[in-house]
Design an enzyme around this catalytic site. Structure first.
Site, PDB file in Angstrom:
ATOM      1  N   GLY A   1     -21.021  49.980  73.136  1.00  0.00           N
ATOM      2  CA  GLY A   1     -22.337  49.663  73.685  1.00  0.00           C
ATOM      3  C   GLY A   1     -22.814  48.314  73.188  1.00  0.00           C
TER       4      GLY A   1
ATOM      5  N   ASP B   1     -31.292  42.091  79.482  1.00  0.00           N
ATOM      6  CA  ASP B   1     -30.743  43.019  78.486  1.00  0.00           C
ATOM      7  C   ASP B   1     -31.635  43.185  77.262  1.00  0.00           C
TER       8      ASP B   1
ATOM      9  N   VAL C   1     -14.541  58.303  65.024  1.00  0.00           N
ATOM     10  CA  VAL C   1     -13.763  57.341  64.241  1.00  0.00           C
ATOM     11  C   VAL C   1     -14.322  57.254  62.819  1.00  0.00           C
TER      12      VAL C   1
ATOM     13  N   ALA D   1     -26.289  42.787  84.991  1.00  0.00           N
ATOM     14  CA  ALA D   1     -26.668  41.438  85.414  1.00  0.00           C
ATOM     15  C   ALA D   1     -27.667  41.480  86.570  1.00  0.00           C
TER      16      ALA D   1
ATOM     17  N   GLY E   1     -14.617  53.706  72.297  1.00  0.00           N
ATOM     18  CA  GLY E   1     -15.676  53.769  73.310  1.00  0.00           C
ATOM     19  C   GLY E   1     -15.084  53.806  74.707  1.00  0.00           C
TER      20      GLY E   1
ATOM     21  N   HIS F   1     -15.031  50.902 113.143  1.00  0.00           N
ATOM     22  CA  HIS F   1     -13.791  51.638 112.905  1.00  0.00           C
ATOM     23  C   HIS F   1     -12.601  50.691 113.035  1.00  0.00           C
TER      24      HIS F   1
ATOM     25  N   LYS G   1     -13.814  40.359  85.663  1.00  0.00           N
ATOM     26  CA  LYS G   1     -13.414  40.623  87.055  1.00  0.00           C
ATOM     27  C   LYS G   1     -12.227  39.760  87.465  1.00  0.00           C
TER      28      LYS G   1
ATOM     29  N   GLY H   1     -34.170  28.196  71.225  1.00  0.00           N
ATOM     30  CA  GLY H   1     -35.597  28.244  71.539  1.00  0.00           C
ATOM     31  C   GLY H   1     -36.268  29.325  70.697  1.00  0.00           C
TER      32      GLY H   1
ATOM     33  N   VAL I   1     -17.995  51.588  80.098  1.00  0.00           N
ATOM     34  CA  VAL I   1     -17.614  50.660  81.157  1.00  0.00           C
ATOM     35  C   VAL I   1     -16.589  49.643  80.656  1.00  0.00           C
TER      36      VAL I   1
HETATM   37  P1  FAD Z   1     -27.172  37.300  78.555  1.00  0.00           P
HETATM   38  O1  FAD Z   1     -26.222  37.176  79.673  1.00  0.00           O
HETATM   39  O2  FAD Z   1     -26.666  37.841  77.261  1.00  0.00           O
HETATM   40  O3  FAD Z   1     -27.782  35.848  78.331  1.00  0.00           O
HETATM   41  C1  FAD Z   1     -28.683  35.567  77.317  1.00  0.00           C
HETATM   42  C2  FAD Z   1     -28.552  34.110  76.970  1.00  0.00           C
HETATM   43  O4  FAD Z   1     -29.621  33.768  76.098  1.00  0.00           O
HETATM   44  C3  FAD Z   1     -27.271  33.764  76.229  1.00  0.00           C
HETATM   45  O5  FAD Z   1     -26.644  32.663  76.826  1.00  0.00           O
HETATM   46  C4  FAD Z   1     -27.728  33.425  74.809  1.00  0.00           C
HETATM   47  O6  FAD Z   1     -26.936  32.432  74.216  1.00  0.00           O
HETATM   48  C5  FAD Z   1     -29.129  32.912  75.088  1.00  0.00           C
HETATM   49  N1  FAD Z   1     -30.051  33.015  73.943  1.00  0.00           N
HETATM   50  C6  FAD Z   1     -30.347  34.107  73.198  1.00  0.00           C
HETATM   51  N2  FAD Z   1     -31.302  33.810  72.290  1.00  0.00           N
HETATM   52  C7  FAD Z   1     -31.601  32.499  72.462  1.00  0.00           C
HETATM   53  C8  FAD Z   1     -32.500  31.615  71.827  1.00  0.00           C
HETATM   54  N3  FAD Z   1     -33.339  32.029  70.867  1.00  0.00           N
HETATM   55  N4  FAD Z   1     -32.518  30.337  72.241  1.00  0.00           N
HETATM   56  C9  FAD Z   1     -31.708  29.896  73.239  1.00  0.00           C
HETATM   57  N5  FAD Z   1     -30.856  30.702  73.879  1.00  0.00           N
HETATM   58  C10 FAD Z   1     -30.804  31.982  73.506  1.00  0.00           C
HETATM   59  N6  FAD Z   1     -22.990  43.524  84.187  1.00  0.00           N
HETATM   60  C11 FAD Z   1     -22.906  43.712  85.516  1.00  0.00           C
HETATM   61  O7  FAD Z   1     -23.935  43.875  86.178  1.00  0.00           O
HETATM   62  N7  FAD Z   1     -21.690  43.719  86.152  1.00  0.00           N
HETATM   63  C12 FAD Z   1     -20.535  43.560  85.478  1.00  0.00           C
HETATM   64  O8  FAD Z   1     -19.455  43.558  86.079  1.00  0.00           O
HETATM   65  C13 FAD Z   1     -20.595  43.355  84.078  1.00  0.00           C
HETATM   66  N8  FAD Z   1     -19.463  43.185  83.364  1.00  0.00           N
HETATM   67  C14 FAD Z   1     -19.558  42.966  82.022  1.00  0.00           C
HETATM   68  C15 FAD Z   1     -18.378  42.812  81.298  1.00  0.00           C
HETATM   69  C16 FAD Z   1     -18.432  42.618  79.929  1.00  0.00           C
HETATM   70  C17 FAD Z   1     -17.140  42.443  79.152  1.00  0.00           C
HETATM   71  C18 FAD Z   1     -19.696  42.542  79.271  1.00  0.00           C
HETATM   72  C19 FAD Z   1     -19.772  42.293  77.795  1.00  0.00           C
HETATM   73  C20 FAD Z   1     -20.868  42.702  79.981  1.00  0.00           C
HETATM   74  C21 FAD Z   1     -20.808  42.930  81.366  1.00  0.00           C
HETATM   75  N9  FAD Z   1     -21.961  43.126  82.117  1.00  0.00           N
HETATM   76  C22 FAD Z   1     -21.874  43.344  83.463  1.00  0.00           C
HETATM   77  C23 FAD Z   1     -23.295  43.100  81.503  1.00  0.00           C
HETATM   78  C24 FAD Z   1     -23.938  41.735  81.741  1.00  0.00           C
HETATM   79  O9  FAD Z   1     -23.108  40.736  81.218  1.00  0.00           O
HETATM   80  C25 FAD Z   1     -25.326  41.700  81.112  1.00  0.00           C
HETATM   81  O10 FAD Z   1     -26.095  42.771  81.595  1.00  0.00           O
HETATM   82  C26 FAD Z   1     -26.013  40.392  81.448  1.00  0.00           C
HETATM   83  O11 FAD Z   1     -25.275  39.287  80.997  1.00  0.00           O
HETATM   84  C27 FAD Z   1     -27.417  40.354  80.838  1.00  0.00           C
HETATM   85  O12 FAD Z   1     -28.045  39.175  81.229  1.00  0.00           O
HETATM   86  P2  FAD Z   1     -29.160  38.488  80.311  1.00  0.00           P
HETATM   87  O13 FAD Z   1     -29.506  37.219  81.000  1.00  0.00           O
HETATM   88  O14 FAD Z   1     -30.221  39.464  80.016  1.00  0.00           O
HETATM   89  O15 FAD Z   1     -28.433  38.189  78.935  1.00  0.00           O
HETATM   90  P1  NAI Z   2     -21.164  51.810  77.257  1.00  0.00           P
HETATM   91  O1  NAI Z   2     -22.500  52.248  76.845  1.00  0.00           O
HETATM   92  O2  NAI Z   2     -20.816  51.712  78.696  1.00  0.00           O
HETATM   93  O3  NAI Z   2     -20.066  52.756  76.612  1.00  0.00           O
HETATM   94  C1  NAI Z   2     -19.965  52.931  75.235  1.00  0.00           C
HETATM   95  C2  NAI Z   2     -19.179  54.195  74.990  1.00  0.00           C
HETATM   96  O4  NAI Z   2     -18.878  54.264  73.611  1.00  0.00           O
HETATM   97  C3  NAI Z   2     -19.959  55.459  75.348  1.00  0.00           C
HETATM   98  O5  NAI Z   2     -19.150  56.299  76.112  1.00  0.00           O
HETATM   99  C4  NAI Z   2     -20.298  56.056  73.984  1.00  0.00           C
HETATM  100  O6  NAI Z   2     -20.383  57.464  74.014  1.00  0.00           O
HETATM  101  C5  NAI Z   2     -19.115  55.581  73.164  1.00  0.00           C
HETATM  102  N1  NAI Z   2     -19.359  55.520  71.735  1.00  0.00           N
HETATM  103  C6  NAI Z   2     -20.497  55.158  71.101  1.00  0.00           C
HETATM  104  N2  NAI Z   2     -20.322  55.206  69.758  1.00  0.00           N
HETATM  105  C7  NAI Z   2     -19.039  55.593  69.554  1.00  0.00           C
HETATM  106  C8  NAI Z   2     -18.256  55.798  68.393  1.00  0.00           C
HETATM  107  N3  NAI Z   2     -18.743  55.613  67.173  1.00  0.00           N
HETATM  108  N4  NAI Z   2     -16.971  56.196  68.548  1.00  0.00           N
HETATM  109  C9  NAI Z   2     -16.451  56.375  69.784  1.00  0.00           C
HETATM  110  N5  NAI Z   2     -17.161  56.194  70.923  1.00  0.00           N
HETATM  111  C10 NAI Z   2     -18.425  55.792  70.808  1.00  0.00           C
HETATM  112  O7  NAI Z   2     -20.938  50.401  76.503  1.00  0.00           O
HETATM  113  P2  NAI Z   2     -19.816  49.316  76.646  1.00  0.00           P
HETATM  114  O8  NAI Z   2     -18.626  49.828  77.354  1.00  0.00           O
HETATM  115  O9  NAI Z   2     -19.665  48.733  75.291  1.00  0.00           O
HETATM  116  O10 NAI Z   2     -20.517  48.252  77.572  1.00  0.00           O
HETATM  117  C11 NAI Z   2     -21.774  47.694  77.177  1.00  0.00           C
HETATM  118  C12 NAI Z   2     -22.628  47.477  78.363  1.00  0.00           C
HETATM  119  O11 NAI Z   2     -22.181  46.338  79.100  1.00  0.00           O
HETATM  120  C13 NAI Z   2     -22.606  48.605  79.371  1.00  0.00           C
HETATM  121  O12 NAI Z   2     -23.507  49.622  79.019  1.00  0.00           O
HETATM  122  C14 NAI Z   2     -23.026  47.926  80.626  1.00  0.00           C
HETATM  123  O13 NAI Z   2     -24.428  47.869  80.643  1.00  0.00           O
HETATM  124  C15 NAI Z   2     -22.469  46.533  80.457  1.00  0.00           C
HETATM  125  N6  NAI Z   2     -21.230  46.403  81.229  1.00  0.00           N
HETATM  126  C16 NAI Z   2     -21.290  46.569  82.589  1.00  0.00           C
HETATM  127  C17 NAI Z   2     -20.173  46.482  83.366  1.00  0.00           C
HETATM  128  C18 NAI Z   2     -20.287  46.725  84.816  1.00  0.00           C
HETATM  129  O14 NAI Z   2     -21.393  46.777  85.327  1.00  0.00           O
HETATM  130  N7  NAI Z   2     -19.190  46.873  85.532  1.00  0.00           N
HETATM  131  C19 NAI Z   2     -18.863  46.155  82.783  1.00  0.00           C
HETATM  132  C20 NAI Z   2     -18.912  46.049  81.339  1.00  0.00           C
HETATM  133  C21 NAI Z   2     -20.050  46.144  80.626  1.00  0.00           C
END
Ligand code: FAD
Ligand code: NAI
Length: 484
Positions: A287, A328, A254, A336, A197, A460, A67, A131, A200
């Site tokens: 994904g 997750d 791909v 999140a 892909g 408004h 962001k 852990g 998002v």
């Molecule tokens: P995580 O954030 O993955 O945290 C898990 C933690 O557990 C990690 O720090 C890991 O190191 C730790 N861990 C794992 N196993 C162990 C272990 N055995 N011992 C100790 N520690 C451990 N979601 C949104 O809602 N809005 C967004 O705008 C958004 N943008 C995103 C952008 C990107 C590029 C990506 C990749 C994801 C985005 N997401 C977004 C998704 C979001 O980041 C995840 O849904 C969220 O972080 C999940 O939270 P979590 O706590 O389940 O897992």
């Molecule tokens: P995604 O599930 O959003 O999108 C993956 C895309 O890849 C899909 O459209 C799927 O059809 C495509 N795909 C799958 N296999 C493929 C292949 N072999 N070749 C070409 N296309 C293929 O997953 P993404 O973008 O990796 O994000 C992961 C997750 O992180 C999201 O599902 C979301 O939960 C979280 N996220 C959330 C954000 C937000 O809330 N703004 C921002 C970024 C990530």
């Protein structure tokens, strides 16, 4: 780092141990401490520079850094493309990517250090290291320095998150073929960027680099763009992204990628046959998958489903007494805020308080420009359910505030039941859609009808009036647009 627990019976014994301090785990720990329980929260995250931090994927490599870059690059783009329309003349606009990345890192640092402060204030013991759940709610803790001890707890919450899904035909090869974290850390703007892909991440990070001048090609396997979203919304979003120059190729499979010099040659097949595209950097964003590596000993009884998620019920109980799993690493959208609410629910249930999740009203936001946001069912889902429904839409073109912002693309749309007018879904593509959706989430949480929204006064001129007018339009009573 570690801070003292509230009331430990011994230094290694807690009411609750949370494994994972991402947006699911750290709120669970804080709420449990607020509920007067002694809590430890363990996290093994290490950044690329070796620093150990709390906050998980979201704060370190996901929501927050993406962001930050989306905001900076949107400002850069608007300074180039839109300021002149406002009558603002700028000369010599330049890009300082190092400063942009520095700002991003500063935000991440402030937010992750904020968790340390929150843990301290709440009395949570934060522990950096690995852990592993053992039988009998014991947790083996291995600190980053290799030292090991066994902790015990009345309750254990697993919140280990997720990791990027690899593509076997196109393995990660940094710095050329990277995951989303790598794509957030480029030190130069790639001349040509490929993304596999169009989900998002593909759209958000594709937008970031496109705005800075990359030619961006996104290769998507499915034939439909944003197949999981309302298709009226998806069509409008696709139109806007194409205008911005994102080259989105759907229905493309791909088959591989080879790195030679500074080029990545990607091969894929689509309806027209075998295709090739050459890029400087390739992001694989197809994904994410649950991450449970070495999280629990096999004899704990914790079970995974066929996709690798930890099996839980609707209250995040794993089936093993007093062992819970959230975020997750369990079923449901990988978001999140979904993880956060699960964490809070579990911490309240542990304290014998009320705790419930409403999985039907989880908002989705894609932070592109225009933003995309929705909650509830798409029109296609309602139609497929056989339920009679009505829809109302309002274009931002007719919004005074959107005109003032010079951001008139998109619309707000409401799908409501025909029999009792209950709001079934709200879909917005347009400026600040991610903020506007909060009203719809609240309305649906309270089972509001479209008439409830119609009778609610909206200030408004605001963008929120678009949601109001879309509700009016459900009954063909919009004032500021032509009812169809
Ligand atoms: P995580 O954030 O993955 O945290 C898990 C933690 O557990 C990690 O720090 C890991 O190191 C730790 N861990 C794992 N196993 C162990 C272990 N055995 N011992 C100790 N520690 C451990 N979601 C949104 O809602 N809005 C967004 O705008 C958004 N943008 C995103 C952008 C990107 C590029 C990506 C990749 C994801 C985005 N997401 C977004 C998704 C979001 O980041 C995840 O849904 C969220 O972080 C999940 O939270 P979590 O706590 O389940 O897992
Ligand atoms: P995604 O599930 O959003 O999108 C993956 C895309 O890849 C899909 O459209 C799927 O059809 C495509 N795909 C799958 N296999 C493929 C292949 N072999 N070749 C070409 N296309 C293929 O997953 P993404 O973008 O990796 O994000 C992961 C997750 O992180 C999201 O599902 C979301 O939960 C979280 N996220 C959330 C954000 C937000 O809330 N703004 C921002 C970024 C990530």
């Amino acid at each position: 780092m570690s801070s003292d627990p509230k009331s430990p019976s011994s230094a290694d014994s807690f009411d609750v141990i949370v494994i994972g301090a991402g947006p699911a785990g750290y709120p669970a720990a804080i709420r449990a401490a607020q509920n007067k329980l002694s809590v430890a929260c363990i996290d093994e995250w290490k950044n690329h520079d070796g620093t150990a931090t709390f906050g998980g994927t979201c704060l370190n490599a996901g929501c927050i850094p993406s962001k930050a870059l989306l905001e900076s690059t949107e400002l850069y783009h608007r300074a180039h493309e839109e300021f002149a329309v406002h009558g603002i003349k700028l000369e010599g606009i330049g890009l300082d990517l190092a400063q942009m990345q520095k700002r991003k890192s500063g935000i991440v640092r402030a937010m992750t250090q904020g968790i340390v402060a929150l843990f301290k204030a709440a009395g949570v013991t934060g522990l950096h290291g690995h852990g592993r759940l053992l039988p009998g709610r014991k947790v083996e803790f291995t600190a980053h320095d290799g030292s090991r001890r066994t902790l015990s707890a009345r309750h254990v919450v697993l919140a280990s998150g997720s990791a990027p899904m690899p593509l076997s035909s196109t393995p990660f090869k940094p710095p050329h073929i990277v995951d989303s974290w790598g794509a957030l850390e480029f030190e130069a703007v790639p001349k040509r960027l490929g993304v596999i892909g169009c989900g998002v991440i593909g759209l958000e990070l594709g937008s970031v680099w496109r705005r800075l001048g990359s030619e961006v090609v996104i290769i998507e396997a499915l034939p439909d763009f944003l197949a999981f979203a309302d298709q009226q919304l998806a069509r409008e979003a696709l139109r806007q992204f194409k205008k911005q120059g994102l080259d989105i190729r759907t229905g493309a499979k791909v088959s591989g990628a080879t790195v030679s010099g500074n080029a990545v040659e990607v091969t894929y097949s689509d309806a027209k046959g075998e295709q090739r595209v050459s890029v400087e950097r390739l992001v694989v964003a197809i994904g994410r998958r649950p991450y449970t590596k070495d999280l629990f000993a096999p004899d704990t009884g914790v079970q995974l489903d066929e996709r690798g998620f930890i099996k839980v019920d609707e209250h995040c109980r794993t089936g093993v007494e007093n062992v819970w799993a959230i975020g997750d690493c369990v079923r449901g959208p990988m978001l999140a805020h979904k993880g956060k609410e699960e964490g809070v629910m579990v911490a309240d249930l542990i304290a014998a308080r009320y705790g419930e999740m409403n999985y039907k009203v989880i908002p989705f936001v894609i932070y592109t420009a225009p933003e995309i946001a929705w909650v509830g069912l798409t029109e296609e889902q309602v139609k497929a359910s056989g339920r009679d429904y009505k829809t109302g839409t309002f274009p931002f073109l007719a919004s005074g505030r959107a005109r003032a912002l010079e951001q008139t693309q998109g619309f707000a749309k409401i799908v409501a039941a025909r029999n009792d007018d209950e709001i079934l879904g709200v879909h917005i593509v347009g400026p600040f859609a991610g903020e506007l959706i909060a009203e719809a989430v609240l309305a649906m949480e309270y089972s509001a009808s479209s008439e409830d929204l119609q009778r609610t006064i909206h200030a408004h001129p605001t963008l929120a009036e678009a949601v109001h007018e879309a509700a009016l339009s459900v009954d063909k009573r919009s004032i500021d647009s032509i009812n169809r």
